[in-house]
Structures are given as C-alpha cells and as structure tokens.
Design a protein around this motif. Structure first.
Motif, short mmCIF file in Angstrom:
data_model
loop_
_atom_site.label_atom_id
_atom_site.label_comp_id
_atom_site.label_asym_id
_atom_site.label_seq_id
_atom_site.Cartn_x
_atom_site.Cartn_y
_atom_site.Cartn_z
N SER A 1 51.80 27.88 -12.26
CA SER A 1 52.54 27.79 -13.42
C SER A 1 53.91 27.32 -13.15
O SER A 1 54.22 27.48 -11.89
CB SER A 1 52.89 29.27 -14.29
N SER B 1 52.23 24.31 -17.41
CA SER B 1 52.65 25.48 -18.09
C SER B 1 51.63 25.45 -19.32
O SER B 1 50.54 24.61 -19.69
CB SER B 1 53.79 25.05 -18.97
N HIS B 2 51.61 26.84 -20.01
CA HIS B 2 51.14 27.18 -21.07
C HIS B 2 51.57 26.52 -22.38
O HIS B 2 52.63 26.08 -22.21
CB HIS B 2 50.81 28.73 -21.31
N SER B 3 50.52 26.47 -23.42
CA SER B 3 51.08 25.93 -24.57
C SER B 3 52.04 27.04 -25.08
O SER B 3 51.65 28.06 -25.13
CB SER B 3 49.88 25.68 -25.54
N HIS B 4 53.09 26.46 -25.81
CA HIS B 4 54.21 27.56 -26.39
C HIS B 4 54.86 26.61 -27.49
O HIS B 4 55.10 25.58 -27.43
CB HIS B 4 54.82 28.08 -25.23
N ARG C 1 53.13 21.68 -24.05
CA ARG C 1 52.81 22.27 -22.82
C ARG C 1 53.22 21.02 -21.73
O ARG C 1 53.08 19.99 -22.00
CB ARG C 1 51.42 22.63 -22.51
#
Length: 206
Positions: free
Chosen positions: A46, A103-106, A173
């Motif tokens: 990440s 990165s993760h979706s946010h 992301r």
C-alpha cells in the motif's frame, strides 16, 4: 430530421491543469524529513501518507498554498460560478507511492472539494482512477463504446506539476507504481466559507 438532444445534467465536475510556474525542487527536498505511515487496509503493498495533516500550513509551504488556492479560485469562479464564497484548506498531507505500491478505493469525508498536486511523477509510476459508485440500479452493462455518459471509472495519468480538483465524495484509488522510483503527491481538502444557503437552510461559517 433528427431533433434529439442529450443533456449531461447534474454532472460531477473535475478540473485538471499543469502548473509550470512554481518550483518543485524545494518542496521535494522537504519530503525526506517527513514521516510516513502505511494506509493499506489489507493491501500488502500500500501507499503511505505523511504524519502531518496540515502540511500546507507550514511556513515553507506558504507560497505553494497561495498558488493552489489561486488555481482553485479560478476553477470555482470560471466554471462552477461559486463567486460568492471563498474556500479554505482544511487538511493537507503528502502521499508517497514506492515501486509496486497502490492504494485502496476511498473518498474524502467532511469536505466539499479535494485537490491533488503532483510533486514527483516518474515515468510509469501509475495514475489515479476515479470510480462511479452510484451506477443506476447497481446494474453493470457492457457498452460498445465508453464515454462520459456510461463510464463507471476514469483514469487520469498525471505528470509532475499536474493539479486535479474533484468532488470529495468521489471514490478514487492510486494505481500501481510500475517504475523504479518514488512518486510523491500533495492532497488537500477544501470547504466553502462565509454565507451559504437561504431561508431555513441558511448557514454562515466563521
């Protein structure tokens, strides 16, 4: 005679420009002093964010903050026509993406618009993908051609000096850094100031 028309109503407005009149070297030099923490939420590789959540309030970032607000003021006045309100930066931080990281979706809560200013973008270090989490009826259809009327996501490929503004509620992301170098960006959130709304929905910020 075909008299049909298509209206792109209630669209979410994104903005992009290339800032070439601001020196990035002094800002990049500061990054070696920042402490970073992983924010993967389960991702093994990440991205990291800096421990300072008000980096634009630092003295060395004063001129950069003024330049970014100048760019947002142009966007809000010329395109959104929000000329009656100034905007203030609420939070700001550095994002670090090392080789192989994503990165993760946010999205960003408690914010109206968000911005990303790209400080160091090596070749093949990945872009940013914006995602539509509000597709009609949650039905996934496959289009013969994707455009602004049917796309569920959009990928922007920035370069050093790119500035992006987008509604804070939009999920996004960071894509994988496929280069051998570190990518750095500065993210920040913005909120309107002054008088908002009218009647029983009136509000005035300090």
């Amino acid at each position: 005679m075909n008299t049909s028309k298509v209206y792109n109503l209630f669209s979410e407005v994104f903005y992009r420009n290339e800032i070439k009149d601001f020196p990035l070297a002094p800002i990049i030099k500061y990054l070696d002093k920042e402490k970073f923490e992983k924010v993967g939420y389960g991702l093994k590789t990440s991205t990291s964010i800096g421990s300072t959540y008000n980096v634009l309030e630092l003295k060395k970032f004063k001129k950069l903050k003024a330049r970014l607000l100048k760019e947002f003021t142009y966007f809000k006045n010329e395109y959104l026509k929000y000329n009656n309100n100034d905007f203030a930066v609420t939070t700001s931080w550095i994002t670090k993406s090392e080789p192989g990281e994503a990165s993760h979706s946010h999205n960003h809560r408690n914010s109206f618009y968000s911005g990303i200013f790209y400080l160091q973008v090596p070749t093949n270090s990945g872009g940013i993908c914006f995602e539509n989490h509000l597709e009609a009826n949650n039905i996934k259809l496959i289009a013969t051609e994707y455009n602004i009327y049917n796309s569920s996501h959009y990928t922007a490929m920035p370069q050093s000096g790119t500035i992006l503004f987008f509604p804070s509620m939009i999920h996004h992301r960071i894509l994988t850094n496929d280069s051998a170098e570190v990518r750095y960006s500065l993210s920040f959130n913005l909120m309107p100031q002054g008088k908002m709304g009218e009647g029983d929905s009136f509000y005035e910020s300090n």
